[in-house]
Structure formats: C-alpha cells, structure tokens
Design an enzyme around this catalytic site. Structure first.
Site, PDB file in Angstrom:
ATOM      1  N   TYR A 187     -10.471   8.181  42.258  1.00  0.00           N
ATOM      2  CA  TYR A 187     -11.211   9.966  42.328  1.00  0.00           C
ATOM      3  C   TYR A 187     -10.195  10.389  44.194  1.00  0.00           C
ATOM      4  O   TYR A 187     -10.374   9.605  44.408  1.00  0.00           O
ATOM      5  CB  TYR A 187     -12.236  10.492  42.459  1.00  0.00           C
ATOM      6  CG  TYR A 187     -13.605  10.097  43.360  1.00  0.00           C
ATOM      7  CD1 TYR A 187     -13.435  10.608  44.093  1.00  0.00           C
ATOM      8  CD2 TYR A 187     -13.971   8.830  43.103  1.00  0.00           C
ATOM      9  CE1 TYR A 187     -14.253  10.707  45.280  1.00  0.00           C
ATOM     10  CE2 TYR A 187     -15.020   8.755  44.263  1.00  0.00           C
ATOM     11  CZ  TYR A 187     -15.430   9.682  45.425  1.00  0.00           C
ATOM     12  OH  TYR A 187     -15.887   9.960  46.650  1.00  0.00           O
ATOM     13  N   PHE A 197     -11.909  15.785  50.360  1.00  0.00           N
ATOM     14  CA  PHE A 197     -12.956  15.880  51.320  1.00  0.00           C
ATOM     15  C   PHE A 197     -13.488  14.311  51.085  1.00  0.00           C
ATOM     16  O   PHE A 197     -14.179  13.507  51.999  1.00  0.00           O
ATOM     17  CB  PHE A 197     -14.618  16.820  50.978  1.00  0.00           C
ATOM     18  CG  PHE A 197     -14.537  16.076  49.138  1.00  0.00           C
ATOM     19  CD1 PHE A 197     -15.602  15.221  48.822  1.00  0.00           C
ATOM     20  CD2 PHE A 197     -14.795  16.715  48.715  1.00  0.00           C
ATOM     21  CE1 PHE A 197     -15.952  15.360  47.594  1.00  0.00           C
ATOM     22  CE2 PHE A 197     -14.333  17.605  47.646  1.00  0.00           C
ATOM     23  CZ  PHE A 197     -14.778  16.325  46.415  1.00  0.00           C
ATOM     24  N   ASP A 198     -13.402  13.248  50.343  1.00  0.00           N
ATOM     25  CA  ASP A 198     -13.117  12.647  49.817  1.00  0.00           C
ATOM     26  C   ASP A 198     -11.820  11.531  48.842  1.00  0.00           C
ATOM     27  O   ASP A 198     -11.545  12.263  48.335  1.00  0.00           O
ATOM     28  CB  ASP A 198     -14.888  12.318  49.167  1.00  0.00           C
ATOM     29  CG  ASP A 198     -15.143  10.668  49.527  1.00  0.00           C
ATOM     30  OD1 ASP A 198     -14.437   9.711  49.913  1.00  0.00           O
ATOM     31  OD2 ASP A 198     -16.029  10.269  48.404  1.00  0.00           O
ATOM     32  N   ILE A 217     -23.516  13.999  40.621  1.00  0.00           N
ATOM     33  CA  ILE A 217     -23.739  15.261  39.983  1.00  0.00           C
ATOM     34  C   ILE A 217     -23.330  15.453  38.845  1.00  0.00           C
ATOM     35  O   ILE A 217     -22.591  15.021  38.621  1.00  0.00           O
ATOM     36  CB  ILE A 217     -23.033  16.500  41.603  1.00  0.00           C
ATOM     37  CG1 ILE A 217     -21.789  16.136  40.812  1.00  0.00           C
ATOM     38  CG2 ILE A 217     -23.033  15.809  42.436  1.00  0.00           C
ATOM     39  CD1 ILE A 217     -19.880  17.073  41.881  1.00  0.00           C
ATOM     40  N   TYR A 243     -23.241  20.437  45.105  1.00  0.00           N
ATOM     41  CA  TYR A 243     -24.687  20.131  45.676  1.00  0.00           C
ATOM     42  C   TYR A 243     -24.806  21.764  46.485  1.00  0.00           C
ATOM     43  O   TYR A 243     -25.757  21.784  47.088  1.00  0.00           O
ATOM     44  CB  TYR A 243     -23.835  19.444  47.162  1.00  0.00           C
ATOM     45  CG  TYR A 243     -22.900  17.933  47.052  1.00  0.00           C
ATOM     46  CD1 TYR A 243     -23.908  17.302  46.924  1.00  0.00           C
ATOM     47  CD2 TYR A 243     -22.214  18.069  46.505  1.00  0.00           C
ATOM     48  CE1 TYR A 243     -23.692  15.392  46.421  1.00  0.00           C
ATOM     49  CE2 TYR A 243     -21.001  17.041  46.416  1.00  0.00           C
ATOM     50  CZ  TYR A 243     -22.279  15.637  46.341  1.00  0.00           C
ATOM     51  OH  TYR A 243     -22.291  14.558  45.727  1.00  0.00           O
ATOM     52  N   PHE A 260     -12.224  17.266  41.343  1.00  0.00           N
ATOM     53  CA  PHE A 260     -11.628  15.936  41.242  1.00  0.00           C
ATOM     54  C   PHE A 260     -10.907  15.556  40.262  1.00  0.00           C
ATOM     55  O   PHE A 260     -10.591  15.823  39.409  1.00  0.00           O
ATOM     56  CB  PHE A 260     -13.370  15.387  40.803  1.00  0.00           C
ATOM     57  CG  PHE A 260     -14.212  15.477  41.948  1.00  0.00           C
ATOM     58  CD1 PHE A 260     -15.113  14.501  42.601  1.00  0.00           C
ATOM     59  CD2 PHE A 260     -15.604  16.554  41.421  1.00  0.00           C
ATOM     60  CE1 PHE A 260     -15.771  14.643  43.025  1.00  0.00           C
ATOM     61  CE2 PHE A 260     -16.266  16.541  42.490  1.00  0.00           C
ATOM     62  CZ  PHE A 260     -17.035  15.956  42.899  1.00  0.00           C
TER      63      PHE A 260
END
Length: 587
Positions: A187, A197-198, A217, A243, A260
């Site tokens: 992802y 962010f990731d 999540i 979150y 995502f």
C-alpha cells in the site's frame, strides 16, 4: 449582465465564490444563467465576505458544505496594515472545526463554503462578521477587517462511509478476502491532501495481518473485504474510522482522512488445506506415486500474484526427492502422492503447509502462499525390479540368449517422458556385447537375457539397475530408463576365462584325436585344423566375437608349454599349478 464598479470596496454576497479579475473602470461580464441578474456594487463599507480563490485544484471531487468538518491551515492578517495576528502554520498544527453551525466566526463559516481540498483562498471578513466593535482578547481590535489565507487539507462528515474505488481487477478471481482471512498487501498511504504518511513499498515488504480481528483500523478492515489477489483499490477512510482525534505519530494528524492505494498480494485462511488442480493426466496410467517412492519432477514456483521465486527449468535439472518422508515442505509431500509419470498439476500451498511465518531469507516472505506448477518426469521405488514386456516373439525360438553369449541388438533408450537419449540407429550397425561381462548396465543386461533372435521387448530400468544417483553422459542422476530392444544375432558363448569349450564330452584320448597324421606331434596348422573340425561338427565352441585364427594361436601357445612350435602328448596331460594347486586343462 453583471455590472461592476471598481470604485466599490466590496460587492454583495452574490460574488462570494468568484475570483475578481483586474478590470477597466467599467466592465460588462455576461454570465450564462437561467435568469439574467444585474447587481450594482457601490462604494461603501464592507457588507459581506469577499473570497478570492487564487489557487483551485484541477480535480475537486468534494466541496465543503454546511455541517462538514474541515481541517485547514491559515494565516490571519489585518486588512488595514497586513500585520499577522494568528497562524496555524506557526503553531505547526492545522485548525479543525465544523462549518455552518456557529463554531467559527460567521465570516469564516461563509468563506469556507464550496472549498476543495488543496484549494487556497483569501477570505476577507468585515467586522460585523468577525469580532465586531468589541474585538477579542487584546489581539483583534474593534471594527477590524480580517484577512484569512486558507489552505484546505481535509473534509469529512459524520455520515461518511469508507469509499472504495477499484483501480485494477484481475481477469479471474477464484477467492475474495473475507473476515478471519490472513492477507498480505502492499500500500501507499496518503492524507486527503496527497501528503504521504507511509508506504509498504519503501520498506520492501508487504503488510501482513488478519482481517476482521481488530488488528487494523476499522475503515481498512472494511475496505479490504472482497479483494482478489492482484486487485488494486483506492480506499478512503474518514477520520472516525481511522485514528480519530488522536492521530498517529507525527505523520497522521488528528481527525485525518486517510487514502490507501492497495495491491492485494496474498489471501488465505488458517483452516485452508492444500489445493490441487490437475492439468494433464497421460493416458494409460497404470501406476501412481505412493509414500516411499523416489520422484523426479520439474516445477515453476510462484506467489499468488504470479511473481516467480524459483524454477527447476531455469537450472535445467529436475528436483529429486523421496515422497512422504519429510524431505520437502508438508504441502508438497502431500501433493506428490497419487501422481502418474507425465502428469501435470498446479498445487497451491498455504503458508502453514509451506514455510510459515519464517519464510526463507529474501526468497520467500513470511506467511506466503506458494503456487507450484509441476510436471512429473519419472518415479520409482528402491525395491523396484526391471520391468520387461515382450512386444514380439518369433514363432520359432530354439535358442535364447544367456550369460557368455555374444549378441547383436538394436535399442532405443529414452527417459520416461519420451526424451530420446541414445539409439543404435545413430550408428552404422547394431550394438554388440557379451552377456555376463558387465559391459552394459545391469538392467539392460537383464532385459537382454532369454531373448530369441527377432524378439522385441520393452524394459523399464530403475536407476539402481541403471546409472544410479550420479547418472552418466546424457542420463540424469536417478533417472528411470525406458528401452526398446530387438535381438538381431546370437552367438553362443563360452565361460569367462575360456577360449574354447566342449559342447559335450571331449575325446577320451585327446592327443591321438589332435594328431591327425599320427606322427606324435601337432604343429599349429594341425592344431588349428582339429579345432575348426570340432566347431564345424558342433562338438566344441570358440569364444565368440574374436578372430578365430588369433584365438586358436593363443590356445596353441598355452598348450605348447616348452615353446618349441609343436605340441606333444606330455604337454596335453593335465598339470597341477604349483602355486595355486588347481588343475589347468586348456582343452
């Protein structure tokens, strides 16, 4: 027709969401509306919010509406002198609020309406829509016109759901991800503004987890359901399914919508068993593999997304192993049972029957489902004997091959998959051998024994009757060989170590029989004539495959013990070897 006068400071709220271009003193702007409206802007105090949309993104899938929550950065300055009074940038934290319910000053409630994520606006707010004639906290003076430079980062609503957009769907999908399944996926994670962010790609490893067990999540748990291996999805998760108010670390702020882009790599369930798809079964399969058999097979190994991790074809060598004895992974040990020579199968092995959570170094990742396409080349059991099948037997068969015979034969030697290795047809004449002298592999000799001239056979020779684990020449190690045989000629032989044998009882008095002219001595010519007469009359036999004159001369020299060129009666009598004390009688 909309008439604008540049000596006016501001116009009515009809202009809130239009960026005003530079104009001449009087400009006529025609708007294509269902009703023609004329508005006159006159010089006077600020009566409503002015919005300058100076940077609008090309794509705007959603605009701010009343009751939406927003997250944005801003710089706040006074209209009069441009002095900054507040800034979310300076605090390093975006401002979060709900629009249209009085939680913001009225001017901002209006100025944020219709805004897109990543849009930049300059919102000018008159005092009566800001802090009025009182001001606030010693920061905002009375009757201050405020200017907010806004960058919108996020929009969401309490009614939002997880948004799923399928980007790529594989041509076939035999299984979809369900709750309690274990999934492996790649992802890229970004905020709604596009800020990353990731990414699992940056770590060069998939994200592996159970679905529906609370390890993800909530929005991701929902967004991954129903995915196929090889499918790509865009999953947009509102903050309250991500979150929430706390955010996560330094890269996911509070109340952030997450985006995502997901590629599903693997799906399996801990309760999964081996999946076997039979691709090809050869006709006439009379034997199938069992535990304890030794098998040779080719394979291509891939993951479920088709990525290859190993191939015996690339090494140009089969994989060889015993079945059911723990030499291969559990799933393969099970899948190799019940196979025919030449059969092709696809085997899907769940990780708990493969390499599990440990994987294999950089080759096979943790918890990977493995897919093997196998082709069985041959198999045998260490207890197997040579299998012989007579395919043609001549009507007359008065003499059959046995040890010490000299034979001529034709043959084709192939592997069990039909690959031809050797053939007597590649030479000018049939092959010749003397049986029992270990000049051919034991399995071939076994197949050649007991044959009539003109007989044809098929012989299956297991490796322990052939070339064994090491192979030889074009024959691979541990290969089962298939021979097609035809006996062309047969010359009965003599035991090893002999050059001539009697085919019955020899003469009672040997020397008088040899001495054809009765002169008490036998030279080479007379000895040769005697031996050839015995062969002609069927009383004796020379070693086949050798020159008869040379053989007879060698026999003569052994009998002529004193090397005087003739044999006398004393030289024909039996002699005891002093060293071995064994009788030596050449004839």
């Amino acid at each position: 027709r909309l008439i604008l006068h540049t000596d006016s400071l501001l116009c009515s709220s009809a202009l809130l969401h239009s960026r005003l271009p530079q104009m001449d003193p009087t400009v006529t702007l025609v708007l294509l509306l269902s009703v023609v409206v004329t508005v006159t802007c006159t010089t006077g105090p600020l009566v409503d919010v002015v919005v300058d949309r100076y940077d609008i993104p090309k794509v705007c899938p959603r605009e701010v509406q009343t009751e939406d929550f927003v997250r944005y950065h801003f710089n706040g300055t006074f209209h009069a002198d441009g002095k900054k009074f507040d800034s979310s940038h300076d605090r390093g934290k975006a401002f979060i609020s709900q629009v249209g319910l009085g939680r913001l000053i009225t001017g901002m409630d209006r100025g944020l309406q219709g805004m897109c994520v990543n849009e930049r606006r300059r919102v000018t707010v008159p005092p009566h829509l800001a802090y009025g004639s009182v001001g606030t906290g010693g920061v905002i003076p009375p009757d201050a016109v405020l200017v907010f430079d806004v960058l919108l980062l996020d929009i969401w609503s309490t009614e939002d759901k997880v948004q799923i957009r399928t980007l790529v769907k594989p041509p076939s999908c035999k299984r979809k991800a369900a709750a309690s399944d274990y999934v492996r996926y790649h992802y890229n994670g970004t905020l709604l503004s596009g800020a990353a962010f990731d990414s699992s790609y940056s770590r060069n490893t998939t994200y592996d987890t159970y679905l529906g067990q609370g390890y993800l999540i909530k929005g991701m748990d929902e967004g991954l359901l129903g995915m196929c291996v090889g499918e790509r999805r865009l999953i947009i998760v509102p903050p309250f399914l991500a979150y929430g108010e706390n955010g996560s670390g330094t890269k996911i702020p509070p109340q952030a919508t997450l985006v995502f882009e997901v590629l599903m790599i693997d799906v399996f369930n801990p309760k999964d068993d081996l999946i076997v798809e039979v691709k090809k079964v050869p006709k006439g399969c009379t034997r199938r593999t069992v535990i304890g058999d030794y098998i040779r097979y080719h394979y291509n190994g891939t993951f479920q997304d088709g990525t290859a991790f190993d191939s015996s074809y690339e090494r140009n060598s089969t994989y060889n192993t015993y079945i059911g004895m723990g030499y291969v992974i559990q799933g393969m040990d099970k899948a190799l049972q019940g196979l025919c020579i030449g059969e092709k199968r696809r085997i899907i092995v769940p990780p708990h029957m493969a390499y599990g959570e440990d994987g294999v170094g950089d080759l096979i990742p943790s918890s990977a489902v493995l897919v093997f396409d196998i082709h069985v080349i041959d198999f045998h059991n260490p207890k197997d004997l040579v299998q012989i099948k007579v395919t043609h037997k001549p009507q007359e068969c008065n003499m059959t091959s046995e040890a010490d015979d000299l034979i001529q034969y034709r043959y084709n030697c192939s592997m069990m998959d039909g690959t031809l290795l050797y053939s007597s047809d590649h030479y000018d004449s049939p092959s010749i051998t003397t049986l029992g002298e270990n000049k051919v592999i034991p399995g071939l000799e076994k197949g050649l024994l007991g044959m009539c001239v003109g007989e044809r056979r098929e012989a299956v020779v297991p490796p322990h009757w052939g070339h064994g684990e090491n192979g030889a020449g074009e024959v691979p190690g541990s290969a089962v060989l298939f021979f097609e045989l035809e006996l062309v000629d047969l010359q009965k032989g003599v035991p090893e170590g002999f050059m001539f044998v009697w085919l019955g009882d020899g003469p009672d008095e040997l020397f008088p029989a040899m001495d054809l002219n009765s002169n008490k001595e036998v030279p080479l010519e007379e000895f040769s004539a005697f031996i050839m007469l015995q062969v002609k009359e069927g009383k004796g036999r020379l070693r086949p495959g050798l020159d008869a004159d040379s053989t007879i001369k060698d026999m003569f020299n052994k009998q002529d013990r004193n090397r005087d060129g003739k044999i006398i009666e004393d030289e024909v009598k039996p002699k005891v070897d002093e060293e071995s004390e064994t009788r030596r009688d050449e004839l």
